[in-house]
Enzyme design. Structure first.
Site, PDB file in Angstrom:
ATOM      1  N   LYS A   1      -8.188  16.510 -15.700  1.00 57.93           N
ATOM      2  CA  LYS A   1      -9.384  16.338 -14.895  1.00 57.93           C
ATOM      3  C   LYS A   1     -10.348  17.492 -15.151  1.00 57.93           C
ATOM      4  O   LYS A   1      -9.950  18.647 -15.216  1.00 57.93           O
ATOM      5  CB  LYS A   1      -9.025  16.271 -13.404  1.00 57.93           C
ATOM      6  CG  LYS A   1      -8.614  14.887 -12.953  1.00 57.93           C
ATOM      7  CD  LYS A   1      -8.689  14.751 -11.445  1.00 57.93           C
ATOM      8  CE  LYS A   1      -8.496  13.301 -11.030  1.00 57.93           C
ATOM      9  NZ  LYS A   1      -8.669  13.110  -9.578  1.00 57.93           N
TER      10      LYS A   1
ATOM     11  N   GLU B   1       0.092   4.266   2.151  1.00 55.11           N
ATOM     12  CA  GLU B   1      -0.292   4.148   3.554  1.00 55.11           C
ATOM     13  C   GLU B   1       0.770   3.440   4.399  1.00 55.11           C
ATOM     14  O   GLU B   1       1.015   3.829   5.549  1.00 55.11           O
ATOM     15  CB  GLU B   1      -1.631   3.409   3.661  1.00 55.11           C
ATOM     16  CG  GLU B   1      -2.811   4.155   3.069  1.00 55.11           C
ATOM     17  CD  GLU B   1      -3.006   3.908   1.580  1.00 55.11           C
ATOM     18  OE1 GLU B   1      -3.979   4.426   1.020  1.00 55.11           O
ATOM     19  OE2 GLU B   1      -2.167   3.192   0.970  1.00 55.11           O
TER      20      GLU B   1
ATOM     21  N   ARG C   1      -4.589  -0.948   4.990  1.00 54.67           N
ATOM     22  CA  ARG C   1      -3.492  -1.240   4.078  1.00 54.67           C
ATOM     23  C   ARG C   1      -2.129  -1.158   4.764  1.00 54.67           C
ATOM     24  O   ARG C   1      -1.126  -1.549   4.190  1.00 54.67           O
ATOM     25  CB  ARG C   1      -3.536  -0.264   2.890  1.00 54.67           C
ATOM     26  CG  ARG C   1      -4.902  -0.140   2.247  1.00 54.67           C
ATOM     27  CD  ARG C   1      -4.865   0.669   0.976  1.00 54.67           C
ATOM     28  NE  ARG C   1      -4.608  -0.187  -0.166  1.00 54.67           N
ATOM     29  CZ  ARG C   1      -4.262   0.255  -1.362  1.00 54.67           C
ATOM     30  NH1 ARG C   1      -4.108   1.543  -1.576  1.00 54.67           N
ATOM     31  NH2 ARG C   1      -4.052  -0.582  -2.356  1.00 54.67           N
TER      32      ARG C   1
END
Length: 627
Positions: free
Chosen positions: A284, A371, A399
């Site tokens: 990244k 989640e 979710r």
């Protein structure tokens, strides 16, 4: 930002479609990658958006569009915040000046935006399932097309990704390629066993690879030979067996920034039948040293001078946010009660848990992008006498809806849900707006639901939720509130009691949470009574019925979907009062709302002060309201 000039970006300025890209000589691709990375840096620094993730996928994006015949071959990008390079190479280069801005292009893939955006993504871990569906559709139609899912190691930690792998690995006659973009983080630092598996042997592999380059670099033919042999050798020291057991042909890991490694490997895999799995290692922030050094800071950026970089202190300064109010409260309550634990599904920074994680590392749990697990994990802790606080965005709690009902509410367990980003969130758009939480929570028995109108009220509501012996939720918006400094002391609020904020005549405005400032503004113009409702469930039934008997019109105002919203329940209670009052419900209309400035979006749908006044007057005149 204007379109790239032919002098500054000679290669990039000539590419309007991937067909133009595929017409380039392969030797020109590294130079194109340099141009694309620089353009991304300059563009995103002017508009804001996701930076680190996009700098890290430059070579991979180029390689995929160069090798595969897009859009005939389908690329599905998981999460989708790493697709800016993809947008630039697929005809939206000039539109990058309006990225994530009102009327501009989205920061995520959207099917309505481009034929190259084959599937809308923004929530994680959906790409393999969607690409598998596309691959099966191609097989059943007899079409010779490929489906490629590009998924990060953070998104791979979610159960849905493994459900898809399990299904796909048992389907041998499809053309599916899963590309694992392993950059060792999602948004927050990586967590979980899978991450450790992927990372455990990489130092050994990288050290051996670097040594081999040094030795063989003096003899280029030997280096080319070593690269071809490399794939066979590193299978001995990498975690390919995990994915092979799912039925995939695993290849990798390879350097995701090395086009000389990426291109031939993708070209080989393009001709392979059955489920294929390519593991690439990227970084990244690649190519921008400041983002490489701090990819979290540069994950999501506001406008900044890319020649100087972001100063973290400047980013943290400014108006007190609800997120910080929550983070401070959690540390304060944890100091008082050792049973308190904090749980987040991979959103440590976004949910305000950094200080808590540092202060109470043994009571902090980042469960990864999972989640459903986060909610049931909290339920298990609560069943054993702990006080779990689940910090989660409204859009992500969707979710885990079954777990909220079945594992928490049905058992009446004292789990506190600190629901951030409720209501409209601005630049992230429809996929991230917290538009439905009141609708999907209020129908659940045993739930206590609160919506603060200011920062101090948020702190006191969190304490009220903590003290409550059952499931509770405090939902608050992104950013700051009314500028009310939270009190150091904490006190429980009387359950189900609203607050009179302005006494008026004839009209009563019942505001929930973030809508109070606009309601107060409208109340002055309408000479209306204004109520800060505070509690979404239970509602202040006695007050509503009193208002119904003393006012001719009750207007509910919520930053939540009108359909299924709390206004419907207020109307039912008012009707039970056997009064002659009318009710008007104001909230988010029955369509998905695009990205843009938060205030502009509210004004568009009539939920600012002026809009509320206009809608009330139209209603009184018998005209249709905005729905």
């Amino acid at each position: 930002m204007n379109a790239p000039s032919s002098t500054t970006y000679p290669l990039l300025s000539a590419i309007d479609t991937p067909a133009d890209l595929r017409a380039l000589d392969r030797k020109a691709l590294p130079a194109l990658a340099d141009e694309l990375r620089q353009f991304l840096l300059e563009s995103v620094s002017r508009t804001g958006g996701h930076l680190s993730s996009n700098l890290g996928t430059v070579e991979l994006t180029i390689a995929l569009h160069y090798v595969f015949n897009t859009p005939d071959d389908r690329i599905v990008w998981d999460v989708g915040h790493q697709t800016y390079g993809h947008k630039i190479l697929t005809g939206r280069r000039e539109q990058m000046a309006g990225l994530r801005q009102y009327g501009g292009i989205s920061g995520f893939p959207r099917r309505c935006e481009s034929e190259y955006d084959t599937f809308g993504t923004a929530h994680s871990s959906t790409s393999i399932s969607a690409a598998l569906g596309m691959a099966v559709a191609a097989r059943n139609r007899g079409e010779d097309r490929r489906a490629i899912a590009v998924i990060g190691d953070g998104a791979m930690s979610a159960g849905m990704a493994f459900e898809a792998l399990n299904n796909a690995g048992d389907t041998n006659d499809i053309n599916l390629l899963v590309v694992l973009n392993d950059n060792e983080m999602s948004i927050s630092p990586p967590v979980g066993a899978l991450t450790k598996i992927l990372a455990r042997l990489m130092p050994t592999y990288n050290a051996a690879r670097s040594a081999g380059k040094m030795v063989l670099g003096v003899a280029p033919p030997m280096l080319d030979f070593a690269r071809r042999v490399e794939e066979h050798v590193k299978g001995l020291v990498t975690p390919g067996t995990l994915f092979e057991e799912f039925g995939f042909n695993y290849v990798g890991p390879i350097d995701g920034h090395d086009l000389n490694a990426l291109l031939p490997m993708l070209q080989e895999l393009r001709h392979q039948k059955g489920p294929q799995f390519l593991h690439v290692i990227t970084r990244k922030g690649q190519g921008y040293k400041l983002a490489e050094a701090d990819p979290i800071l540069y994950h999501g950026v506001s406008t900044f001078d890319h020649t100087k970089g972001i100063k973290s202190s400047a980013k943290a300064a400014g108006k007190l946010t609800y997120t910080k109010v929550f983070g401070d409260w959690l540390c304060d309550i944890a100091a008082q009660d050792e049973r308190v634990v904090g749980i987040t599904p991979a959103m440590r920074e976004g949910s305000g848990l950094v200080r808590f994680a540092e202060t109470y590392p043994d009571r902090y749990f980042d469960v990864g992008i999972a989640e459903q697990h986060a909610v049931t994990f909290a339920a298990g802790l609560a069943a054993e006498g702990f006080k779990p606080i689940v910090a989660i965005y409204s859009t992500f709690l969707q979710r885990a809806y079954d777990q909220l009902i079945h594992d928490v509410a049905l058992q009446n367990l004292p789990v506190v849900f600190a629901i951030d980003r409720a209501g409209l969130v601005g630049a992230d758009g429809a996929t991230h707006h917290g538009a439905f939480d009141l609708s999907y929570m209020t129908c659940i028995p045993n739930m206590l639901i609160m919506a603060p109108a200011d920062e101090n009220e948020c702190r006191q509501m969190l304490y009220t939720a903590y003290r409550h012996d059952g499931p509770s939720a405090v939902r608050y918006p992104r950013g700051g509130g009314m500028g009310i400094e939270p009190a150091a002391d904490m006190a429980e609020l009387p359950i189900g009691k609203a607050e009179l904020r302005r006494e008026g005549r004839d009209i009563a405005l019942l505001a929930f949470g973030s809508m109070l400032p606009a309601a107060l503004e409208a109340g002055e113009q309408l000479d209306a009574t204004v109520i800060n409702m505070r509690f979404v469930k239970p509602l202040d039934k006695a007050l509503i019925q009193t208002l119904a008997k003393t006012h001719s019109l009750l207007v509910t105002i919520e930053e939540n979907a009108i359909i299924g919203g709390i206004g419907s329940e207020v109307a039912r209670i008012a009707a039970d009062a056997d009064a002659n009052t009318k009710t008007q419900r104001l909230g988010l209309p029955d369509h998905f709302i695009d990205h843009g400035d938060h205030k502009r979006l509210l004004a568009d749908i009539g939920l600012d002060g002026i809009g509320i006044v206009q809608q009330v007057k139209r209603f009184q005149d018998g005209a249709q309201i905005i729905e």
